[in-house]
Structure formats: structure tokens, C-alpha cells
Design a protein around this motif. Sequence first.
Motif, mmCIF file in Angstrom:
data_model
loop_
_atom_site.group_PDB
_atom_site.id
_atom_site.type_symbol
_atom_site.label_atom_id
_atom_site.label_comp_id
_atom_site.label_asym_id
_atom_site.label_seq_id
_atom_site.Cartn_x
_atom_site.Cartn_y
_atom_site.Cartn_z
ATOM 1 N N ALA A 1 4.740 3.133 8.434
ATOM 2 C CA ALA A 1 4.873 1.519 8.419
ATOM 3 C C ALA A 1 6.862 2.681 8.601
ATOM 4 C CB ALA A 1 5.870 2.141 6.796
ATOM 5 N N ILE B 1 8.830 -2.942 9.486
ATOM 6 C CA ILE B 1 9.281 -2.945 8.582
ATOM 7 C C ILE B 1 10.949 -3.913 9.445
ATOM 8 C CG2 ILE B 1 9.926 -3.197 6.261
ATOM 9 C CD1 ILE B 1 8.029 -1.026 5.862
ATOM 10 N N GLY C 1 10.630 -6.920 4.954
ATOM 11 C CA GLY C 1 11.049 -5.837 3.825
ATOM 12 C C GLY C 1 12.775 -5.720 4.162
ATOM 13 N N ALA D 1 5.679 -4.730 1.542
ATOM 14 C CA ALA D 1 5.680 -3.787 3.419
ATOM 15 C C ALA D 1 5.194 -2.522 3.287
ATOM 16 C CB ALA D 1 7.694 -3.814 3.544
#
Length: 87
Positions: free
Chosen positions: A6, A37, A58, A69
Motif C-alpha cells: 500500500a 492510496i 484513502g 484502503a
Amino acid sequence: MPKILAVFGATGAQGGSLIDYVLADEVLSKEFKIRAITRSVDSDAAKSLKEKVQVVYGDNADRLSLDAALAGAHTVFAMTNTSPARR
């Protein structure tokens, strides 16, 4: 199965550079699926990213968006801005 990386700040210089690096690396690109994100999934930068990676909403001021997320994420890349000391 690839692990989820992420990336906060995915549409900026640091996050974008990390995404490019991972995608270009033969080993890392197989080990990680990238989840970008961003607060603005409809920006031009986010639209360009959608061609290469998963892009999700996000916002650090919206806890529920962060929970969604980061669901299933193995590794998180994040950075913060510096701010002047308050007195």
C-alpha cells in the motif's frame, strides 16, 4: 500470491517513484501487488496510475477510508511533511 504494498502519496514524487521502482524490478514486481492510496481517485495522476496498479481512496482524516484502503496490506509506504515547531 503477491503481497499487497500500500503506497500513500502515490500520485506524488516519492510515492510515484516507489511505484515505478517496484514495477520495474523483476523480483519486486512479482512479489508485490501495488495499491495506490489517494484522496483524489479521479485526478489525472490517479487515472494514469490506474493503468498500472490498483488505485483506492484513502484520506488520513477519514478512519473508515484508511481501514478499507489498508485491508489485507502486507507492507505500507508512507511519509509525512515536516512542520515548524509550535511554541
